[in-house]
Structures are given as C-alpha cells and as structure tokens.
Motif scaffolding. Structure first.
Motif, PDB file in Angstrom:
ATOM      1  N   VAL A 285       1.229  -1.046  -0.386  1.00  0.00           N
ATOM      2  CA  VAL A 285      -0.125   0.028   0.004  1.00  0.00           C
ATOM      3  C   VAL A 285       0.991   1.435   0.202  1.00  0.00           C
ATOM      4  CG1 VAL A 285      -1.839   1.205   1.565  1.00  0.00           C
ATOM      5  CG2 VAL A 285      -1.922  -1.261   0.942  1.00  0.00           C
ATOM      6  N   PHE A 286       0.651   2.194  -0.873  1.00  0.00           N
ATOM      7  CA  PHE A 286       1.861   3.092  -1.295  1.00  0.00           C
ATOM      8  C   PHE A 286       0.969   4.572  -0.590  1.00  0.00           C
ATOM      9  CE2 PHE A 286       4.872   0.505  -3.160  1.00  0.00           C
ATOM     10  CZ  PHE A 286       4.825  -0.817  -3.479  1.00  0.00           C
ATOM     11  N   SER A 287       0.703   4.784   0.543  1.00  0.00           N
ATOM     12  CA  SER A 287      -0.302   6.278   0.421  1.00  0.00           C
ATOM     13  C   SER A 287       1.254   6.972   1.302  1.00  0.00           C
ATOM     14  CB  SER A 287      -0.804   5.521   2.115  1.00  0.00           C
ATOM     15  OG  SER A 287      -0.132   5.589   3.398  1.00  0.00           O
ATOM     16  N   ALA A 288       2.568   6.820   0.885  1.00  0.00           N
ATOM     17  CA  ALA A 288       3.200   7.663   1.361  1.00  0.00           C
ATOM     18  C   ALA A 288       3.239   8.683  -0.297  1.00  0.00           C
ATOM     19  CB  ALA A 288       4.761   7.277   1.494  1.00  0.00           C
ATOM     20  N   ALA A 289       3.396  10.216   0.637  1.00  0.00           N
ATOM     21  CA  ALA A 289       3.777  11.530  -0.554  1.00  0.00           C
ATOM     22  C   ALA A 289       4.875  11.443  -1.035  1.00  0.00           C
ATOM     23  CB  ALA A 289       3.455  12.841   0.396  1.00  0.00           C
ATOM     24  N   ASN A 319      14.051  11.241  -8.432  1.00  0.00           N
ATOM     25  CA  ASN A 319      13.824  10.304  -7.076  1.00  0.00           C
ATOM     26  C   ASN A 319      13.002   8.763  -7.842  1.00  0.00           C
ATOM     27  OD1 ASN A 319      15.069  11.020  -4.666  1.00  0.00           O
ATOM     28  ND2 ASN A 319      13.230  11.953  -4.326  1.00  0.00           N
ATOM     29  N   PRO A 320      14.119   7.794  -7.309  1.00  0.00           N
ATOM     30  CA  PRO A 320      12.648   6.539  -8.115  1.00  0.00           C
ATOM     31  C   PRO A 320      11.222   6.687  -7.412  1.00  0.00           C
ATOM     32  CG  PRO A 320      13.838   6.388  -6.318  1.00  0.00           C
ATOM     33  CD  PRO A 320      14.409   7.124  -6.491  1.00  0.00           C
ATOM     34  N   ASP A 321      10.075   6.508  -8.599  1.00  0.00           N
ATOM     35  CA  ASP A 321       8.925   6.341  -7.943  1.00  0.00           C
ATOM     36  C   ASP A 321       8.708   4.918  -7.448  1.00  0.00           C
ATOM     37  OD1 ASP A 321       6.476   5.880  -8.218  1.00  0.00           O
ATOM     38  OD2 ASP A 321       6.287   6.543  -9.935  1.00  0.00           O
ATOM     39  N   ILE A 322       8.427   4.485  -6.489  1.00  0.00           N
ATOM     40  CA  ILE A 322       8.679   3.455  -5.712  1.00  0.00           C
ATOM     41  C   ILE A 322       8.087   2.728  -6.209  1.00  0.00           C
ATOM     42  CG2 ILE A 322       8.890   2.173  -3.481  1.00  0.00           C
ATOM     43  CD1 ILE A 322       9.916   5.170  -2.332  1.00  0.00           C
ATOM     44  N   LEU A 323       6.240   3.059  -6.455  1.00  0.00           N
ATOM     45  CA  LEU A 323       5.185   2.797  -6.504  1.00  0.00           C
ATOM     46  C   LEU A 323       5.449   1.606  -7.670  1.00  0.00           C
ATOM     47  CD1 LEU A 323       2.432   1.180  -6.792  1.00  0.00           C
ATOM     48  CD2 LEU A 323       2.091   3.980  -7.017  1.00  0.00           C
ATOM     49  N   ALA A 324       6.202   2.549  -8.645  1.00  0.00           N
ATOM     50  CA  ALA A 324       5.557   2.020 -10.250  1.00  0.00           C
ATOM     51  C   ALA A 324       7.388   1.106 -10.486  1.00  0.00           C
ATOM     52  CB  ALA A 324       5.877   3.258 -11.228  1.00  0.00           C
ATOM     53  N   GLY A 338      -2.634   1.829  -4.779  1.00  0.00           N
ATOM     54  CA  GLY A 338      -1.892   3.575  -5.259  1.00  0.00           C
ATOM     55  C   GLY A 338      -2.712   4.124  -4.204  1.00  0.00           C
ATOM     56  N   PHE A 339      -2.211   5.467  -4.034  1.00  0.00           N
ATOM     57  CA  PHE A 339      -2.925   6.540  -4.220  1.00  0.00           C
ATOM     58  C   PHE A 339      -2.507   7.757  -5.084  1.00  0.00           C
ATOM     59  CE2 PHE A 339      -3.727   4.470  -0.597  1.00  0.00           C
ATOM     60  CZ  PHE A 339      -4.669   5.108   0.807  1.00  0.00           C
ATOM     61  N   ALA A 340      -3.325   8.779  -5.491  1.00  0.00           N
ATOM     62  CA  ALA A 340      -2.581   9.709  -6.168  1.00  0.00           C
ATOM     63  C   ALA A 340      -3.201  10.984  -6.009  1.00  0.00           C
ATOM     64  CB  ALA A 340      -3.867   9.274  -7.524  1.00  0.00           C
ATOM     65  N   LYS A 352      -5.206   6.703 -14.892  1.00  0.00           N
ATOM     66  CA  LYS A 352      -4.133   6.584 -16.115  1.00  0.00           C
ATOM     67  C   LYS A 352      -2.865   5.739 -15.256  1.00  0.00           C
ATOM     68  CE  LYS A 352      -3.955  10.241 -19.223  1.00  0.00           C
ATOM     69  NZ  LYS A 352      -3.687  12.069 -19.258  1.00  0.00           N
ATOM     70  N   LYS A 353      -2.672   6.230 -14.159  1.00  0.00           N
ATOM     71  CA  LYS A 353      -2.237   6.352 -12.930  1.00  0.00           C
ATOM     72  C   LYS A 353      -2.279   4.898 -12.510  1.00  0.00           C
ATOM     73  CE  LYS A 353      -0.771  10.727 -10.576  1.00  0.00           C
ATOM     74  NZ  LYS A 353      -0.801  11.351  -9.812  1.00  0.00           N
ATOM     75  N   LEU A 354      -3.121   4.289 -12.479  1.00  0.00           N
ATOM     76  CA  LEU A 354      -3.216   2.644 -11.802  1.00  0.00           C
ATOM     77  C   LEU A 354      -3.198   1.916 -12.837  1.00  0.00           C
ATOM     78  CD1 LEU A 354      -6.232   0.701 -10.401  1.00  0.00           C
ATOM     79  CD2 LEU A 354      -6.151   0.243 -12.638  1.00  0.00           C
ATOM     80  N   SER A 356      -0.713   3.110 -15.197  1.00  0.00           N
ATOM     81  CA  SER A 356       0.236   3.309 -15.611  1.00  0.00           C
ATOM     82  C   SER A 356       1.740   3.021 -14.369  1.00  0.00           C
ATOM     83  CB  SER A 356       1.532   4.359 -15.261  1.00  0.00           C
ATOM     84  OG  SER A 356       1.385   5.633 -14.429  1.00  0.00           O
ATOM     85  N   LYS A 357       1.622   2.745 -12.921  1.00  0.00           N
ATOM     86  CA  LYS A 357       2.229   2.045 -12.253  1.00  0.00           C
ATOM     87  C   LYS A 357       1.886   0.349 -11.659  1.00  0.00           C
ATOM     88  CE  LYS A 357       2.302   6.223 -10.876  1.00  0.00           C
ATOM     89  NZ  LYS A 357       3.335   6.558  -9.262  1.00  0.00           N
ATOM     90  N   SER A 358       1.010  -0.174 -12.894  1.00  0.00           N
ATOM     91  CA  SER A 358       0.387  -1.494 -12.452  1.00  0.00           C
ATOM     92  C   SER A 358       0.206  -1.300 -10.932  1.00  0.00           C
ATOM     93  CB  SER A 358       1.757  -2.364 -12.653  1.00  0.00           C
ATOM     94  OG  SER A 358       2.439  -1.840 -13.990  1.00  0.00           O
TER      95      SER A 358
END
Ligand code: CTP
Length: 412
Positions: A285-289, A319-324, A338-340, A352-354, A356-358
């Motif tokens: 679960v990627f809730s970090a900003a 920075n790396p995109d951790i979720l992607a 993921g969060f947006a 789109k984010k769903l 692009s980030k699998s």
C-alpha cells in the motif's frame, strides 16, 4: 485514539470492562471514554478493591450502561449497583462481544487462572466464552513472583491476550516491570478482538507520510503529508490480523508496537526499505507522499545567505518512483494499492496512474478541498480498480476510508 477507528464498524458492539484494585484503576475511566467515543456500548464491573480507588458513579457518568459491583444483593440496592441481580455474573458472557480487564491485579489474574468465581468480576470472567484482554498493573516484585509468572503463562496458553506491563517507576516508588502499559495497546487489543480476522496470515507493507530531501545541513524539501491515512490503513490491517510493515517518512504518527516500523527520511531510503520488504509481501500500500525530486545537495556546510544575491537557484534530481518500480516486479497473487493526489482531472489521472504503475486499486483525492486530504482527519476519494470498478466516496474519516480499502482488497 479514536481517529484511527471507524465508527461504522464498531458502533453498537458491546465491550465489558473489568476494573480491579490498583492505583491505575483511574485509567480505566479514560479507556471507557475511548470506547464510548468509538461508538461502543460499554458495561463495567468493579471488584470490591477497585471500588476503593474509583467509584461506580464515575463510570456511569462517563457512559457505562451497567456498573456491576456485587455478586449478591446487599439488601437495599444502591442506585448504581445494577449488578446485584443474581445472574449478574453470567450476563456479560452471554451478551458482550469482548471483555477487557484493566488494570488486572495479581489477585484477579490468580482467580482467573485457577477458575475461581468468588466475586463478581472473576465470576464474569469464568463465564466469558471468548479470550479476554488483560492489562496487568502491580508492584514489580508481585509481577516477578513465580506465582504470577505461572498464572500469566496459564492465561496466555488458554488464548487470553496479555498486554504486558511497562518498565519504570511505579506508584509505590519502586522501579521495575509492573507499570500499566500505554492505554492505547489495551484499547487496540480490545478492538482487535472485535475485528474480522480476514487478513490473518497475510503480510502487508506500506509507505506513509512525506519524504524529506536534504539540501544543506539545515534545509530540506518536503510536503504537507502527516501520514494519518497510512496510519489508519496500518492499524486497520493490524486489527484485522495482518503482519504489517510500515515504512514511515518523518513525522508519522504513533503506531502500535505489533506493527513493524521502519523510519526513513529521503525517498531513496524509503525505496530501499520497500525493495527489501516487497518480495515477501502479499499486499503493498503506497500512501506516502513521496517527493518526486530532491535538491542536489549543497554540501556539508550550511549555505550562508550572504552568498546569495536577490535570488538563488537550486538544481533538482529525480527520485525513483517506488510504486511503479515495485509494480513491475509484482508476482502472481501480490496486490498493490496506490494513491493519487491531484489538483484537477481526478478520475482521468487516477485511471492513468493505475495502469502506468501496475496497481490493482488506486485511491485518488483532490488536494484543493479544504475538508479533506493532507493534514485533515477526513478524506473524499475516487476509487478505481483494475477490473474497471469505480466508486466515489463522500467526505468521511480516514479510518472509514482505510477499512473500506481493505474490504475492497479482500474482493480483488
Ligand atoms: N509514488 C511513489 N514514488 C514516487 C512518487 C509517487 O511510490 N516517487 C506513489 C505514491 O505513494 C502514490 C502514487 O505513487 O501511491 C501516486 O503518487 P502521486 O504523487 O499522486 O503521483 P506521481 O506519480 O508523483 O505523479 P504526479 O506528481 O505527476 O501526479
């Protein structure tokens, strides 16, 4: 405490709170208050010794429906002693959904371990059909005594939940183990006993809070995230039986000790921590900003303002995109939320984010709503999953959003 817990899930559930003779008995009033605010129904039993430290009236005034103090009628029933009916020792076991004893004295622990029912609370414990949460509090020598150690081991073996006492200075001015633990732990253990165990045996890692990207020894680049949304998800998953690993950016809130916590600062550290955890996880679960950029470090010395003119320029790296990154490494059976955070075109960006980030589930919110999002206890979100299911959830506490996300995850 209550901001972590969704009223809708607990409202109307019944907790029976037992209080025994210890100076820490006054803390049971605060626990009762916490339950009451979470929408629970509470009944209370005081041992005779407890009644010497706190009164039935205090519990009644703070919302207890019934305060039991006696096994037998004492002739003229006093106004609050509604437990003097002869079946009072059986009623909580037949009606309550959970039972907690705080503080639990050495005597009451011994009574329960040996199956004695010689006073009201011990009788109710013996007639309670489910595991009981006990938060002991006593003098360190009493806690260390082999009799207490064996009684505690017996209770654990029978499935009761012991919230271990803390080390420190106790009321009798001795130092050692015996101090009533942080109240939030007994509160959580009680709510866990009311929660579905639908994440039992599952491992969940999450990122939460902001990241902090240092520029010089005193200045950094960050954002307004407080980590509350992530904390609500971490606590919800913990209560529902998951093994939770929380990778926390700076300033994240308290989490119960049962959650494994990894404190990090910069996005790259957060990425490394998640990379290590992810292969072994069922859910991410990627809730970090996460800060997408970091200022190229000025160096070890503080930047002196005299060195700047009217303006300065700072260069940034990516920075790396951790979720992607972890989305690409996803194995069969692993699920990602993921969060947006968006300022416009919420639905389109979330969809789109769903992709692009699998991710399997994407939860988006608009950051320009005053009553929701960053630093607010509330959130208004748009949820979209990989099968194309979508819902708008009106403004509601983050704790509710967290529980609904987990409900959705169980259906994915
Ligand atoms: N995320 C991440 N690592 C990053 C950036 C974002 O893991 N470096 C995750 C966030 O935790 C969130 C999701 O990706 O779950 C979307 O984050 P968001 O900030 O909304 O979007 P970005 O990917 O940063 O894209 P943009 O800033 O262009 O909207």
């Amino acid at each position: 405490m209550e901001k972590y817990f969704p009223q809708n899930y607990f409202k109307g559930r019944h907790v029976h709170l037992g209080v025994t003779g210890s100076i820490a008995a006054y803390k049971a009033l605060e626990l009762l208050r916490g339950f009451y605010k979470a929408g629970l129904r509470v009944t209370v039993a005081l041992t005779e010794a407890a009644s010497r430290f706190v009164t039935p009236l205090s519990f009644k005034a703070l919302g207890a429906e019934i305060v039991y103090t006696n096994m037998f009628p004492r002739g003229v029933a006093d106004e609050f002693d509604l437990g003097c009916d002869v079946l009072g020792h059986l009623t909580p076991g037949a009606q309550a959904d959970a039972m907690v004893i705080l503080p639990a004295s050495a005597t009451t622990i011994a009574r329960i371990a040996t199956g004695l029912a010689d006073e009201i609370l011990a009788g109710q414990a013996l007639a309670f059909p489910k595991p009981i949460v006990l938060a002991p509090a006593m003098n360190p020598r009493m806690w260390a005594n082999p009799a207490t150690r064996e009684n505690i081991a017996t209770l654990r073996r029978r499935g009761h939940i012991i919230v271990d006492p803390d080390d420190g200075l106790v009321a009798c001015n001795e130092t050692g183990t015996g101090k009533l633990s942080d109240l939030r732990l007994a509160y959580l253990a009680t709510l866990a006993s009311l929660s579905p165990q639908d994440f039992k045996g599952k491992k969940l890692a999450l990122t939460m809070g902001p990241t902090r990207e240092a520029w010089d020894p005193v200045r950094f680049w960050s954002n307004h995230s407080t980590g509350l949304m992530g904390a609500c998800i971490a606590v919800a998953a913990h209560l529902r039986g998951a093994e939770v690993h929380a990778v926390c950016g700076p300033g994240c809130p308290w989490l119960p000790y049962g959650i494994k916590r990894y404190d990090v600062k910069a996005a790259r550290e957060m990425n490394e921590a998640m990379q290590r955890l992810w292969p072994d996880m069922d859910y991410g679960v990627f809730s970090a900003a996460v800060a997408d950029f970091y200022p190229l470090p000025f160096g070890d010395e503080k930047f002196k303002k005299g060195n700047a003119g009217d303006e300065i320029s700072v260069r940034f790296g990516t920075n790396p995109d951790i979720l992607a990154g972890l989305g690409k490494q996803k194995k069969d059976g692993q699920k990602i939320v993921g969060f947006a955070a968006e300022s416009s075109n919420l639905e389109e960006n979330v969809r789109k984010k769903l992709k692009s980030k699998s991710a399997d589930l994407l939860v988006g919110n608009l950051i320009n709503r005053t009553a929701s999002g960053f630093a607010s206890p509330l959130n208004e979100v748009f949820v979209h999953d990989k099968s194309g299911n979508e819902e708008h959830w009106e403004t509601q506490p983050k704790a509710e959003v967290a529980w609904r996300i987990l409900d959705w995850l169980t259906r994915l």
